[in-house]
Design a protein around this motif. Structure first.
Motif, PDB file in Angstrom:
ATOM      1  N   SER A  57      29.231  39.988  53.917  1.00  0.00           N
ATOM      2  CA  SER A  57      29.108  39.868  55.373  1.00  0.00           C
ATOM      3  C   SER A  57      29.901  38.685  55.910  1.00  0.00           C
ATOM      4  O   SER A  57      30.445  38.747  57.025  1.00  0.00           O
ATOM      5  N   VAL A  58      29.975  37.602  55.137  1.00  0.00           N
ATOM      6  CA  VAL A  58      30.744  36.437  55.580  1.00  0.00           C
ATOM      7  C   VAL A  58      32.227  36.775  55.629  1.00  0.00           C
ATOM      8  O   VAL A  58      32.928  36.446  56.595  1.00  0.00           O
ATOM      9  N   HIS A  59      32.726  37.480  54.603  1.00  0.00           N
ATOM     10  CA  HIS A  59      34.133  37.894  54.596  1.00  0.00           C
ATOM     11  C   HIS A  59      34.428  38.820  55.775  1.00  0.00           C
ATOM     12  O   HIS A  59      35.458  38.677  56.441  1.00  0.00           O
ATOM     13  N   GLU A  60      33.538  39.746  56.020  1.00  0.00           N
ATOM     14  CA  GLU A  60      33.775  40.718  57.088  1.00  0.00           C
ATOM     15  C   GLU A  60      33.812  40.051  58.459  1.00  0.00           C
ATOM     16  O   GLU A  60      34.712  40.295  59.260  1.00  0.00           O
ATOM     17  N   HIS A  61      32.847  39.181  58.717  1.00  0.00           N
ATOM     18  CA  HIS A  61      32.764  38.566  60.038  1.00  0.00           C
ATOM     19  C   HIS A  61      33.827  37.495  60.259  1.00  0.00           C
ATOM     20  O   HIS A  61      34.151  37.180  61.406  1.00  0.00           O
ATOM     21  N   MET A  62      34.366  36.941  59.184  1.00  0.00           N
ATOM     22  CA  MET A  62      35.438  35.959  59.324  1.00  0.00           C
ATOM     23  C   MET A  62      36.807  36.611  59.140  1.00  0.00           C
ATOM     24  O   MET A  62      37.815  35.921  58.978  1.00  0.00           O
ATOM     25  N   ASP A  63      36.846  37.935  59.158  1.00  0.00           N
ATOM     26  CA  ASP A  63      38.100  38.696  59.053  1.00  0.00           C
ATOM     27  C   ASP A  63      38.894  38.340  57.799  1.00  0.00           C
ATOM     28  O   ASP A  63      40.121  38.210  57.828  1.00  0.00           O
ATOM     29  N   GLY A  64      38.187  38.186  56.684  1.00  0.00           N
ATOM     30  CA  GLY A  64      38.856  37.890  55.422  1.00  0.00           C
ATOM     31  C   GLY A  64      39.605  39.092  54.875  1.00  0.00           C
ATOM     32  O   GLY A  64      39.188  40.241  55.073  1.00  0.00           O
ATOM     33  N   ASP A  65      40.726  38.846  54.201  1.00  0.00           N
ATOM     34  CA  ASP A  65      41.469  39.932  53.574  1.00  0.00           C
ATOM     35  C   ASP A  65      40.592  40.580  52.503  1.00  0.00           C
ATOM     36  O   ASP A  65      40.004  39.877  51.673  1.00  0.00           O
ATOM     37  N   PRO A  66      40.494  41.902  52.486  1.00  0.00           N
ATOM     38  CA  PRO A  66      39.706  42.562  51.440  1.00  0.00           C
ATOM     39  C   PRO A  66      40.400  42.433  50.089  1.00  0.00           C
ATOM     40  O   PRO A  66      41.542  42.853  49.930  1.00  0.00           O
ATOM     41  N   ALA A  67      39.743  41.817  49.142  1.00  0.00           N
ATOM     42  CA  ALA A  67      40.335  41.641  47.812  1.00  0.00           C
ATOM     43  C   ALA A  67      40.260  42.945  47.031  1.00  0.00           C
ATOM     44  O   ALA A  67      39.254  43.658  47.080  1.00  0.00           O
ATOM     45  N   SER A  68      41.309  43.262  46.310  1.00  0.00           N
ATOM     46  CA  SER A  68      41.360  44.494  45.522  1.00  0.00           C
ATOM     47  C   SER A  68      40.768  44.262  44.132  1.00  0.00           C
ATOM     48  O   SER A  68      40.396  43.152  43.770  1.00  0.00           O
ATOM     49  N   TRP A  69      40.693  45.332  43.360  1.00  0.00           N
ATOM     50  CA  TRP A  69      40.212  45.234  41.988  1.00  0.00           C
ATOM     51  C   TRP A  69      41.189  44.426  41.139  1.00  0.00           C
ATOM     52  O   TRP A  69      42.404  44.509  41.308  1.00  0.00           O
ATOM     53  N   MET A  70      40.653  43.643  40.237  1.00  0.00           N
ATOM     54  CA  MET A  70      41.479  42.972  39.243  1.00  0.00           C
ATOM     55  C   MET A  70      41.810  43.963  38.137  1.00  0.00           C
ATOM     56  O   MET A  70      41.011  44.849  37.816  1.00  0.00           O
ATOM     57  N   SER A  71      43.020  43.845  37.562  1.00  0.00           N
ATOM     58  CA  SER A  71      43.432  44.751  36.494  1.00  0.00           C
ATOM     59  C   SER A  71      44.280  43.985  35.480  1.00  0.00           C
ATOM     60  O   SER A  71      44.730  42.869  35.745  1.00  0.00           O
ATOM     61  N   GLN A  72      44.491  44.592  34.329  1.00  0.00           N
ATOM     62  CA  GLN A  72      45.319  43.950  33.310  1.00  0.00           C
ATOM     63  C   GLN A  72      46.749  43.768  33.790  1.00  0.00           C
ATOM     64  O   GLN A  72      47.379  42.747  33.511  1.00  0.00           O
ATOM     65  N   ASP A  73      47.262  44.732  34.548  1.00  0.00           N
ATOM     66  CA  ASP A  73      48.637  44.618  35.053  1.00  0.00           C
ATOM     67  C   ASP A  73      48.763  43.443  36.015  1.00  0.00           C
ATOM     68  O   ASP A  73      49.734  42.684  35.963  1.00  0.00           O
ATOM     69  N   VAL A  74      47.780  43.298  36.912  1.00  0.00           N
ATOM     70  CA  VAL A  74      47.798  42.172  37.844  1.00  0.00           C
ATOM     71  C   VAL A  74      47.713  40.860  37.074  1.00  0.00           C
ATOM     72  O   VAL A  74      48.430  39.897  37.361  1.00  0.00           O
ATOM     73  N   TYR A  75      46.833  40.819  36.074  1.00  0.00           N
ATOM     74  CA  TYR A  75      46.650  39.596  35.299  1.00  0.00           C
ATOM     75  C   TYR A  75      47.936  39.208  34.574  1.00  0.00           C
ATOM     76  O   TYR A  75      48.354  38.043  34.603  1.00  0.00           O
ATOM     77  N   LYS A  76      48.589  40.179  33.936  1.00  0.00           N
ATOM     78  CA  LYS A  76      49.827  39.881  33.214  1.00  0.00           C
ATOM     79  C   LYS A  76      50.904  39.371  34.158  1.00  0.00           C
ATOM     80  O   LYS A  76      51.625  38.415  33.856  1.00  0.00           O
TER      81      LYS A  76
END
Length: 221
Positions: A185-204
């Motif tokens: 709710s804090v992210h939504e009301h402060m218009d935070g960017d929605p974070a996506s799923w973490m993945s092995q490709d992103v990590y590498k």
């Protein structure tokens, strides 16, 4: 047993009875479309919360680093939310001492936690838990995955708390657990960017070149 952090008793946030079950939640939250924070963190009530935030800056910095490595997208989004809160009226004194990107912390003392999911967070978001004390080890069950993580004092575990049902077993000795997490709710009301799923490709990709990853992802460093 010395359960102090730079001279500030970290048990002082809970009415400690070693045989009991105690928890204190420090958080930012929205209620009736209004942003607020835990009263104990506000200087106009007392300086105890501010002293605690200052005394735990080192562990907050470590947790921030862990999140930046394990989920850089969430780290960036959460830092953006904190910057937005900082720009809001009435929160400068608190946010200047709140030294991590999470918007909620549970401080739990000698408590067995039954299996549960953190439904006020979002599926892709990470919780980070760390345990301290004079106990030998404690089992953190990740029931959705069918595994247990055995933590020694000072050990940390990061997990998608909304997705993975988890619990904490009893242990010998005294244990205090810090659990950092995000309220959606804090992210939504402060218009935070929605974070996506973490993945092995992103990590590498991130580990290979963090600066370039942030530059491509957000067009800034």
């Amino acid at each position: 047993m010395d359960m102090k952090t730079r001279g500030v008793d970290i048990y002082s946030f809970v009415p400690l009875t070693y045989s009991g079950s105690n928890m204190r939640i420090l958080q930012w939250k929205f209620r009736d479309a209004t942003l607020s924070t835990s009263p104990v963190l506000q200087e106009n009530n007392n300086t105890h919360g501010v002293d605690w935030m200052k005394a735990t800056r080192d562990i907050s910095a470590i947790v921030s680093g862990v999140l930046r490595i394990t989920h850089p997208d969430l780290f960036h989004s959460a830092c953006g939310v904190m910057e937005t809160i900082k720009a809001s009226d009435g929160f400068t004194s608190v946010i200047d001492n709140w030294a991590n990107p999470f918007n909620a912390i549970s401080i739990v003392v000698n408590r067995v936690c039954p299996a549960h999911r953190d439904t006020k967070s979002r599926m892709p978001y990470y919780d980070i838990m760390a345990s301290f004390g004079d106990f030998s080890s404690v089992a953190v069950g990740l029931r959705t995955c069918g595994v247990e993580a055995i933590l020694k004092p000072g050990g940390m575990v990061a997990l998608c708390g909304h997705l993975i049902k988890h619990d904490v077993k009893a242990c010998e000795g005294n244990r205090i657990c810090y659990a950092w997490y995000m309220r959606a709710s804090v992210h939504e009301h402060m218009d935070g960017d929605p974070a996506s799923w973490m993945s092995q490709d992103v990590y590498k990709e991130f580990v290979h070149s963090p600066e370039k990853w942030f530059q491509r992802k957000y067009k800034e460093i």
